[in-house]
Write a protein that holds these residues in place. Structure first.
Motif, PDB file in Angstrom:
ATOM      1  N   LEU A  23       0.831  -1.207   0.000  1.00 48.66           N
ATOM      2  CA  LEU A  23       0.000   0.000   0.000  1.00 48.66           C
ATOM      3  C   LEU A  23       0.865   1.255   0.000  1.00 48.66           C
ATOM      4  O   LEU A  23       0.594   2.207  -0.747  1.00 48.66           O
ATOM      5  N   LEU A  24       1.918   1.276   0.804  1.00 49.17           N
ATOM      6  CA  LEU A  24       2.798   2.452   0.864  1.00 49.17           C
ATOM      7  C   LEU A  24       3.505   2.664  -0.468  1.00 49.17           C
ATOM      8  O   LEU A  24       3.685   3.812  -0.909  1.00 49.17           O
ATOM      9  N   ALA A  25       3.903   1.574  -1.115  1.00 47.97           N
ATOM     10  CA  ALA A  25       4.557   1.705  -2.424  1.00 47.97           C
ATOM     11  C   ALA A  25       3.603   2.346  -3.429  1.00 47.97           C
ATOM     12  O   ALA A  25       4.013   3.187  -4.246  1.00 47.97           O
ATOM     13  N   GLY A  32       3.428  10.982  -3.423  1.00 49.89           N
ATOM     14  CA  GLY A  32       2.623  11.118  -2.214  1.00 49.89           C
ATOM     15  C   GLY A  32       1.294  11.806  -2.398  1.00 49.89           C
ATOM     16  O   GLY A  32       0.555  12.015  -1.438  1.00 49.89           O
ATOM     17  N   THR A  33       0.935  12.169  -3.635  1.00 42.30           N
ATOM     18  CA  THR A  33      -0.332  12.873  -3.863  1.00 42.30           C
ATOM     19  C   THR A  33      -1.535  11.953  -3.684  1.00 42.30           C
ATOM     20  O   THR A  33      -2.653  12.417  -3.482  1.00 42.30           O
ATOM     21  N   ASN A  34      -1.307  10.638  -3.752  1.00 46.16           N
ATOM     22  CA  ASN A  34      -2.414   9.696  -3.616  1.00 46.16           C
ATOM     23  C   ASN A  34      -2.999   9.655  -2.218  1.00 46.16           C
ATOM     24  O   ASN A  34      -4.122   9.186  -2.020  1.00 46.16           O
ATOM     25  N   MET A  74       5.234   6.566   7.955  1.00 46.12           N
ATOM     26  CA  MET A  74       4.877   5.821   6.742  1.00 46.12           C
ATOM     27  C   MET A  74       5.394   6.497   5.474  1.00 46.12           C
ATOM     28  O   MET A  74       5.662   5.840   4.470  1.00 46.12           O
ATOM     29  N   ARG A  75       5.537   7.810   5.508  1.00 45.42           N
ATOM     30  CA  ARG A  75       6.012   8.538   4.326  1.00 45.42           C
ATOM     31  C   ARG A  75       7.529   8.476   4.170  1.00 45.42           C
ATOM     32  O   ARG A  75       8.061   8.871   3.134  1.00 45.42           O
ATOM     33  N   ARG A  81      11.476   0.250   2.914  1.00 45.64           N
ATOM     34  CA  ARG A  81      12.563  -0.709   2.710  1.00 45.64           C
ATOM     35  C   ARG A  81      12.778  -1.636   3.900  1.00 45.64           C
ATOM     36  O   ARG A  81      13.538  -2.590   3.811  1.00 45.64           O
ATOM     37  N   ALA A  82      12.114  -1.350   5.018  1.00 48.41           N
ATOM     38  CA  ALA A  82      12.352  -2.103   6.249  1.00 48.41           C
ATOM     39  C   ALA A  82      11.857  -3.545   6.135  1.00 48.41           C
ATOM     40  O   ALA A  82      10.945  -3.845   5.365  1.00 48.41           O
ATOM     41  N   ASN A  83      12.470  -4.433   6.916  1.00 49.98           N
ATOM     42  CA  ASN A  83      12.016  -5.826   6.951  1.00 49.98           C
ATOM     43  C   ASN A  83      10.600  -5.929   7.505  1.00 49.98           C
ATOM     44  O   ASN A  83       9.817  -6.772   7.083  1.00 49.98           O
ATOM     45  N   ASP A  84      10.276  -5.072   8.483  1.00 46.71           N
ATOM     46  CA  ASP A  84       8.954  -5.078   9.117  1.00 46.71           C
ATOM     47  C   ASP A  84       8.461  -3.637   9.210  1.00 46.71           C
ATOM     48  O   ASP A  84       8.725  -2.945  10.201  1.00 46.71           O
ATOM     49  N   PRO A  85       7.762  -3.146   8.190  1.00 49.42           N
ATOM     50  CA  PRO A  85       7.316  -1.746   8.201  1.00 49.42           C
ATOM     51  C   PRO A  85       6.476  -1.377   9.412  1.00 49.42           C
ATOM     52  O   PRO A  85       6.613  -0.278   9.961  1.00 49.42           O
TER      53      PRO A  85
END
Length: 276
Positions: A23-25, A32-34, A74-75, A81-85
């Motif tokens: 979702l973040l991708a 980031g406009t979404n 989150m931004r 890139r983290a293993n566990d966002p």
């Protein structure tokens, strides 16, 4: 009915770390406009407010203040890139909540409250909040003559050892404010602990202090190990077992510590983690 089922499925997808990453991708794809128009982003923020509501209330904050901290995390590209966002977001929210609470007590900005030399102070209070006059409870306002005490030379030795330890970490790459804040905090906790071993274990699990001091976990553990020494009894009579504080207190000069290659290597390695 089918639309509702699809919406619920999407809402549940970001509750695990891989779903959040996807979702973040997507949300960051167009700069980031979404975030403003995406319905799933709205669901995500509502979920974050609910998820961190208890943490926010613990620190006297509104759940949406915690959600705002989650949004900032989150931004960040590192979260993606983290293993566990979710772990990164949770830690960021926790640190922000602690800083927000300290900022309210210290009457300063959140940015200032994150600094160890500021957060070390007690919360602001009015003179009228106490029943007794200020000179009666604060030593700084007393003018009674004090006779020299037998323990003054010992206190001077301790203060000198603390300052030498701070200088050692500063010389080897630690930022001066973090080195002073961390060393002084360790010494204050050590003074109240029944033993070095118990102080080490208590400090190792002191996540709130580490967050306020802004020291990463590996660097924090390395500082505890070098300051207090290896707790294993096998090393009790070695330089590694004594630790920096004890070695300074028993008379080793700072220049002798600077010739200890193993000690220097560990401090420099921890300094790179702090400065990263």
């Amino acid at each position: 009915m089918e639309w509702t089922t699809q919406r619920n499925a999407k809402t549940k997808s970001f509750r695990d770390s891989e779903g959040l990453r996807k979702l973040l991708a997507r949300l960051q794809a167009d700069g980031g406009t979404n975030w403003r128009t995406d319905s799933e982003a709205s669901d995500l923020m509502q979920y974050a407010a609910d998820r961190y509501a208890a943490l926010a209330r613990k620190h006297g904050l509104d759940p949406w203040e915690a959600a705002a901290a989650a949004y900032d995390a989150m931004r960040a590209p590192s979260t993606l890139r983290a293993n566990d966002p979710w772990a990164i977001v949770t830690r960021a929210v926790q640190v922000t909540c602690i800083a927000e609470e300290r900022a309210q007590g210290l009457l300063c900005s959140v940015h200032q409250a994150r600094r160890p030399h500021v957060s070390a102070h007690h919360d602001a209070e009015r003179f009228s909040d106490r029943e007794h006059e200020l000179p009666e409870y604060h030593h700084a306002f007393r003018t009674d003559p004090v006779e020299p005490r037998d323990d003054e030379p010992v206190q001077l030795e301790v203060r000198t050892a603390v300052e030498d330890a701070i200088m050692l970490f500063t010389l080897l790459g630690w930022p001066a404010d973090r080195a002073r804040g961390a060393v002084e905090y360790i010494c204050s906790r050590l003074a109240d602990a029944p033993s070095r071993a118990s102080a080490y274990e208590s400090l190792r699990r002191d996540y709130a202090a580490r967050a306020l001091l802004d020291v990463p976990q590996p660097a924090w553990v390395a500082m505890l190990r070098t300051m207090l020494g290896c707790i294993d009894p096998v090393h009790s009579h070695t330089a590694a077992g004594r630790g920096i504080l004890l070695r300074l207190l028993i008379g080793e000069p700072l220049r002798a510590l600077l010739r200890d290659d193993d000690l220097i290597s560990e401090i420099i390695s921890s300094a790179t983690r702090v400065s990263a």
